[in-house]
Design a protein around this motif. Structure first.
Motif, PDB file in Angstrom:
ATOM      1  N   GLU A 293       1.001  -1.200   0.069  1.00 62.36           N
ATOM      2  CA  GLU A 293       0.077   0.053   0.086  1.00 62.36           C
ATOM      3  C   GLU A 293       0.933   1.231   0.143  1.00 62.36           C
ATOM      4  OE1 GLU A 293      -2.825   1.167  -0.532  1.00 62.36           O
ATOM      5  OE2 GLU A 293      -2.352   3.104   0.379  1.00 62.36           O
ATOM      6  N   LEU A 294       0.911   2.025  -1.101  1.00 58.40           N
ATOM      7  CA  LEU A 294       1.507   3.218  -1.187  1.00 58.40           C
ATOM      8  C   LEU A 294       0.719   4.130  -1.686  1.00 58.40           C
ATOM      9  CD1 LEU A 294       5.003   2.287  -2.602  1.00 58.40           C
ATOM     10  CD2 LEU A 294       4.909   3.168  -0.324  1.00 58.40           C
ATOM     11  N   VAL A 295      -0.433   4.171  -2.461  1.00 59.73           N
ATOM     12  CA  VAL A 295      -1.190   4.901  -3.298  1.00 59.73           C
ATOM     13  C   VAL A 295      -1.820   6.092  -2.549  1.00 59.73           C
ATOM     14  CG1 VAL A 295      -3.334   5.284  -4.583  1.00 59.73           C
ATOM     15  CG2 VAL A 295      -1.753   3.280  -4.981  1.00 59.73           C
ATOM     16  N   SER A 296      -2.272   5.746  -1.328  1.00 63.72           N
ATOM     17  CA  SER A 296      -2.963   6.733  -0.305  1.00 63.72           C
ATOM     18  C   SER A 296      -1.975   7.433   0.262  1.00 63.72           C
ATOM     19  CB  SER A 296      -3.867   5.908   0.846  1.00 63.72           C
ATOM     20  OG  SER A 296      -3.120   5.439   1.456  1.00 63.72           O
ATOM     21  N   LEU A 297      -0.818   6.699   0.595  1.00 66.19           N
ATOM     22  CA  LEU A 297       0.320   7.564   1.366  1.00 66.19           C
ATOM     23  C   LEU A 297       0.847   8.851   0.355  1.00 66.19           C
ATOM     24  CD1 LEU A 297       2.190   7.144   3.883  1.00 66.19           C
ATOM     25  CD2 LEU A 297       3.976   6.357   2.263  1.00 66.19           C
ATOM     26  N   PHE A 298       0.787   8.662  -1.117  1.00 63.20           N
ATOM     27  CA  PHE A 298       1.275   9.396  -1.926  1.00 63.20           C
ATOM     28  C   PHE A 298      -0.153  10.269  -2.640  1.00 63.20           C
ATOM     29  CE2 PHE A 298       4.684   6.406  -3.761  1.00 63.20           C
ATOM     30  CZ  PHE A 298       5.412   6.527  -2.461  1.00 63.20           C
ATOM     31  N   GLY A 299      -1.068  10.307  -1.814  1.00 61.26           N
ATOM     32  CA  GLY A 299      -2.107  11.067  -2.082  1.00 61.26           C
ATOM     33  C   GLY A 299      -3.300  10.628  -3.129  1.00 61.26           C
ATOM     34  N   GLY A 300      -3.169   9.332  -3.577  1.00 62.49           N
ATOM     35  CA  GLY A 300      -4.031   8.826  -4.613  1.00 62.49           C
ATOM     36  C   GLY A 300      -5.407   8.337  -3.709  1.00 62.49           C
ATOM     37  N   THR A 301      -6.273   7.814  -4.707  1.00 65.96           N
ATOM     38  CA  THR A 301      -7.456   7.138  -3.996  1.00 65.96           C
ATOM     39  C   THR A 301      -7.254   5.563  -3.963  1.00 65.96           C
ATOM     40  OG1 THR A 301      -8.759   8.599  -5.285  1.00 65.96           O
ATOM     41  CG2 THR A 301      -9.902   6.542  -4.668  1.00 65.96           C
ATOM     42  N   VAL A 302      -7.255   5.051  -2.616  1.00 67.44           N
ATOM     43  CA  VAL A 302      -6.911   3.498  -2.567  1.00 67.44           C
ATOM     44  C   VAL A 302      -7.589   2.574  -3.584  1.00 67.44           C
ATOM     45  CG1 VAL A 302      -6.812   1.641  -0.905  1.00 67.44           C
ATOM     46  CG2 VAL A 302      -6.802   4.071  -0.133  1.00 67.44           C
ATOM     47  N   VAL A 303      -6.496   1.772  -4.172  1.00 72.57           N
ATOM     48  CA  VAL A 303      -6.705   0.813  -4.916  1.00 72.57           C
ATOM     49  C   VAL A 303      -5.545  -0.369  -4.670  1.00 72.57           C
ATOM     50  CG1 VAL A 303      -7.751   1.617  -7.213  1.00 72.57           C
ATOM     51  CG2 VAL A 303      -5.294   1.773  -6.713  1.00 72.57           C
ATOM     52  N   PRO A 304      -6.048  -1.751  -4.848  1.00 67.84           N
ATOM     53  CA  PRO A 304      -5.122  -2.686  -4.540  1.00 67.84           C
ATOM     54  C   PRO A 304      -3.989  -2.580  -5.487  1.00 67.84           C
ATOM     55  CG  PRO A 304      -7.297  -3.550  -5.228  1.00 67.84           C
ATOM     56  CD  PRO A 304      -7.317  -1.970  -5.323  1.00 67.84           C
TER      57      PRO A 304
END
Ligand code: HAM
Length: 422
Positions: A293-304
């Motif tokens: 999981e890195l997407v939310s950390l980088f400001g994106g909408t969570v996706v697998p």
């Protein structure tokens, strides 16, 4: 005299031939699984890697400040850059997004065989799909990628961080203790782990069953240890479904559950895996990956998200150790002008053949027949074309087969046809 910096290498044309062969081979496999190639910069903002890659990676970073005062780092891996790219520009793309890459990575590590400070990775990330079939396909792709290069013996080992977490919870271990225990588990240092668990006031009986489960590939034994943890039981069930597809639909059987696989990067969660080439001994890990999981950390909408990277340099070492013969890089034809007046015709013949994608060189050192033939021999050339005045008068040349030594006179207009036939 200057030397290459420690942990880096120069590659000869012969070595580059092997590397290009492998790149093409791997790109073909990635493409056959529906992946598209991307490229990201060699350096990134330092923060991208300090955010969540984990202490071991941060300690190994090559960092620098540029003339504008920006803190930058040479990439130690490509997962964080790819997710940065995804969040910045690719979020609207149809899912799943299947991306692959080749790229040099930099880690200030202790150099040894198979471990360099500059090395190449081939890797991929799948964004937006975490069904059993998507994960099983990712494992099958990693395995197929390595097998398609020509490797005979590779094995997948699978771990799961949700299950490890539940095992820690069962032993009532604090977060800080878990942090010190994970590297011991990662390196399979079970004696040290025993001592460390003792220091955390875990009973001997619990330590023994914890370490036994870590080393076990038996799902039954794992299940009984984590039976009262709902999340871990769900993960175990998923793993069973994924492995069932891997075995019975993708027909990959060379895998084993090994919970001591916990990976060295902090962004992983759930299923993780490594692929080893036993032929390599110490640095035998060819591939590492899993879900993260890195997407939310980088400001994106969570996706697998999930992926893996293969150590390109280690794959070459493993192929060599298994005795794999790489396709040779060869000059097809060498042209010898018998004297200076024959040079321009020799060049014209060379150009004509090059237009047909035949690799051709001609003597540019005015060496004479004997030395030129020796050079052609040393270069493992298949055919030599001798351009002499007597033959040229009849618009012919001599075509010599370097293996048999046989020579024949061939019309210049028929050289390509003749070469194509052989
Ligand atoms: P990693 O396990 O750190 O994972 O690296 C992947 C592979 O790169 C290793 O299995 C190894 O073959 C190779 N490798 C690592 N360090 C060196 C080195 N110093 N010299 C030569 N080869 C090396 C990652 O980098 C993750 N980004 C993989 C991933 C992609 N996870 C999800 N997506």
């Amino acid at each position: 005299m200057f030397q290459v910096p420690r942990g880096t290498r120069d590659f000869t044309p012969n070595e580059m031939q092997k590397r290009r062969y492998l790149e093409q081979n791997m790109a073909t496999t990635f493409t056959s699984f529906g992946y598209g190639e991307i490229q990201t910069p060699t350096f990134e903002n330092l923060e991208l890697f300090t955010a969540k890659s984990g202490e071991s990676i941060i300690n190994e970073l090559y960092t620098f400040t540029d003339k504008g005062g920006r803190e930058l780092a040479l990439r130690p891996e490509l997962t964080a850059p790819v997710i940065r790219f995804y969040v910045e520009r690719l979020q609207m793309e149809p899912k799943p997004l299947k991306l692959f890459y080749f790229g040099n990575c930099y880690r200030y590590d202790r150099p040894q065989k198979g471990r360099y400070r500059e090395f190449q990775q081939a890797g991929c990330e799948i964004i937006g799909a975490d069904t059993f079939e998507a994960t099983a396909e990712l494992l099958a792709l990693a395995f197929t990628l390595l097998k398609n290069t020509g490797l005979k013996n590779v094995r997948i080992n699978l771990g799961n961080l949700t299950i490890i977490s539940a095992m820690f919870k069962k032993l009532k271990l604090l977060k800080d203790d878990q942090k010190t225990l994970l590297p011991l588990i990662d390196k399979s240092l079970f004696d040290d782990l025993k001592i460390a668990l003792g220091e955390c006031n875990v009973s001997e009986k619990e330590i023994d069953s914890f370490i036994s489960v870590l080393q076990s590939s038996d799902i039954g034994e794992i299940r009984s240890f984590i039976a009262d943890d709902h999340d871990a039981m769900k993960e175990l069930h998923s793993m069973e479904a994924i492995l069932d597809l891997l075995k019975n639909a993708f027909h990959v059987n060379e895998f084993e559950i090994k919970l001591s696989i916990v990976r060295g990067l902090d962004y992983y969660k759930g299923l993780v895996f490594e692929i080893d080439a036993p032929v390599l001994g110490a640095e035998k890990q060819l591939c590492g990956g899993g879900s993260y999981e890195l997407v939310s950390l980088f400001g994106g909408t969570v996706v697998p998200t999930a992926g893996f990277a293969v150590g390109f340099d280690r794959t070459i070492l493993a192929l060599e150790a298994e005795g794999f013969i790489f396709p040779p890089s060869k000059l097809d034809v060498f042209i010898i002008p018998v004297n200076q007046d024959m040079v321009s015709t020799s060049i014209e013949i060379a150009q004509q053949l090059r237009n047909h994608n035949i690799s051709v060189d001609f003597d540019q050192l005015r060496r004479g027949m004997g030395k030129s033939l020796k050079y052609a021999d040393a270069k493992h050339v298949d055919k030599v074309i001798i351009v002499g005045p007597k033959e040229l008068e009849k618009k012919t040349v001599i075509l010599r087969d370097m293996k048999t030594g046989n020579q024949e006179t061939v019309a210049i207009t028929e050289i390509y046809g003749k070469l194509k036939k052989t």
